[in-house]
Design an enzyme around this catalytic site. Sequence first.
Site, PDB file in Angstrom:
ATOM      1  N   LYS A   1       0.858  -1.186   0.000  1.00 43.23           N
ATOM      2  CA  LYS A   1       0.000   0.000   0.000  1.00 43.23           C
ATOM      3  C   LYS A   1       0.894   1.236   0.000  1.00 43.23           C
ATOM      4  O   LYS A   1       1.905   1.271   0.704  1.00 43.23           O
ATOM      5  CB  LYS A   1      -0.888  -0.034   1.242  1.00 43.23           C
ATOM      6  CG  LYS A   1      -1.934   1.078   1.311  1.00 43.23           C
ATOM      7  CD  LYS A   1      -2.814   0.916   2.563  1.00 43.23           C
ATOM      8  CE  LYS A   1      -3.920   1.952   2.626  1.00 43.23           C
ATOM      9  NZ  LYS A   1      -4.784   1.785   3.818  1.00 43.23           N
TER      10      LYS A   1
ATOM     11  N   SER B   1      -9.788   1.587   2.968  1.00 44.06           N
ATOM     12  CA  SER B   1      -8.960   2.426   2.140  1.00 44.06           C
ATOM     13  C   SER B   1      -7.898   1.652   1.354  1.00 44.06           C
ATOM     14  O   SER B   1      -7.355   2.163   0.376  1.00 44.06           O
ATOM     15  CB  SER B   1      -8.248   3.472   2.999  1.00 44.06           C
ATOM     16  OG  SER B   1      -7.344   2.845   3.890  1.00 44.06           O
TER      17      SER B   1
ATOM     18  N   SER C   1      -9.948  -0.826   7.107  1.00 43.34           N
ATOM     19  CA  SER C   1      -9.344  -0.625   5.782  1.00 43.34           C
ATOM     20  C   SER C   1      -8.610  -1.819   5.204  1.00 43.34           C
ATOM     21  O   SER C   1      -8.195  -1.774   4.050  1.00 43.34           O
ATOM     22  CB  SER C   1      -8.391   0.569   5.811  1.00 43.34           C
ATOM     23  OG  SER C   1      -9.118   1.770   5.840  1.00 43.34           O
TER      24      SER C   1
END
Lengths: 95, 485
Positions: free
Chosen positions: B78, B153, B177
């Site tokens: 990420k 997210s 997330s």
Amino acid sequence: MKLSTADVDYVAKLARLDVTDAEKEKFTAQLNDILGYIDKLNELDTTGVAPMTHAIAVTNAFREDRVVESLGTQAAVANAPDPRGEFFRVPKVIE
Amino acid sequence: MELYSLTIHELQDLLKKGEVSAREIAESVFARVDAVEEKVHSYIRLMKDEALAQAAQADADIKKGEIKPLTGIPVALKDIVCTKGVPTTCGSRILHNFVPPYNATVVEKLSAAGAVFVGKANMDEFAMGSSTETSYFGPTRNPWDLERIPGGSSGGSASAVAADECIASIGSDTGGSIRQPAALCGVVGMKPTYGRVSRFGLIAFASSLDQIGPFTKDVEDCAIMMNALAGYDPKESTSVQADVPDYRQFLGRDIKGWKIGIPKEYFVEGIDPEVAAAVEKAMSVVKACGGEAIDISLPHTQYCLAVYYIIAPAEASSNLARYDGVKYGYRAQGVRDLAEMYKKTRQEGFGAEVKRRIMIGTYALSAGYYDAYYGKASQVRALIRRDFDEAFKRCDVILTPTTPTPAFKLGEKTDDPLQMYLSDIFTISTNLAGIPGMSVPCGFSKAGLPLGVQFLANHFEEGKLLQIASVYEKAAAIEKRRPAL
């Protein structure tokens, strides 16, 4: 508690955000929605409840005071939008 | 069978037998990326040159007989974890040109375990969002239905695993997330206990809630990733000095006699009937494996979202104060003085959702409101934690849906922040209490969208999660479908 656009203006100033008039209006309505929802917490009597600030019980984490290699000035200023030598240059602060 | 479609443990077997090389695996994954990335947009940046060099190193290691747990395994990161010399944007304009001078501890650990990094995965800006639509670099799409969101997210990390654009990935979870996008993309995702995995080099959102964890194709891979990630880090003052077990030992151990807590507050109206049915089915599978369902109550569940939307923005408003155009990142041009530079930089550098949360947080912490908001929320947070403490006296793990609905459509909730926030309603409590949680695929909706079941355990009991998840995964034998891309 209802937030006015003047309140939103004040909060934007505190947060150093130069929000536009259109955003101000949108944020006023949305923040009121969100804060209205949050008001739900007042249903609960929390007298005497110790606040929880961390997910696990941690006390101060100390380490040995030993010198280790640091980042170095070059690397520390490498990302600056306007570096000068080993300094960060900014627009003027005082008139 | 294409190499990109395999799991970590399958690829490791092939590498050990000398049937494939790390280079072939990397090339297979990058060929897959070339084929589908345009549709899915899992990545902000690919790291192909670095990956091929790492794969060559892996092949050299294998030749010497050195094979580590992730040797030659392509992993996506990420774009919130710092990678030395590789831009790390956090999905934001304000960090669009930031090149970290150091690696996050998880990056060092994955490297040490032999991983090959495919690229930096797309995400909601500063991890604020549930759909990956707030990324400055454009949205990611759900590989199962390109009209729908992948969750957020960590949407890019989830979609990359689901679309076979990597073998496993790293995400971060502040209110769901990892688990929410894992459920919506049909992959396994774990949020470890707060303090289990070092946050050093993780760009901070809400420091008392943030935790890094893995996305994988199956439960065994999740254990392998947790082995690589977990552990104390002297560079991170909230990481915990506790022994880390070998997580693989829990796989497949039976759960006979385990008490499975079913919190009545998580099975209420508003939950999609297909989700409810799939989770009920998961419950019956767990029972058939020897688990005993017991009704429990987490009475403060209805307050979790309100507590979260004070604490997370308050911490965020403080953490994001550092973005001022001085030391790194974007700086606004054409300003008269320093104060104007700050304001314009932040105004132009942050997107709408980030500004909204900074505003909520600033307001909640401002003079005269601190006690009413942050103080009150921190007290209710203590009550939420107490609910879990009580529950875990009576049960081994808790079973809930991961999300109230399958993946929704792009644009469906972007104008209504409160509706967007409600998609995290089943995952937020975990972060507030600091306990570990895991989402495991539990079937598909009629429309072919993946659904997830969530398991929760007490602090540092990730092993229990892997145990029940592995038993469930085997017994449920959820059909191995692949998104048609």
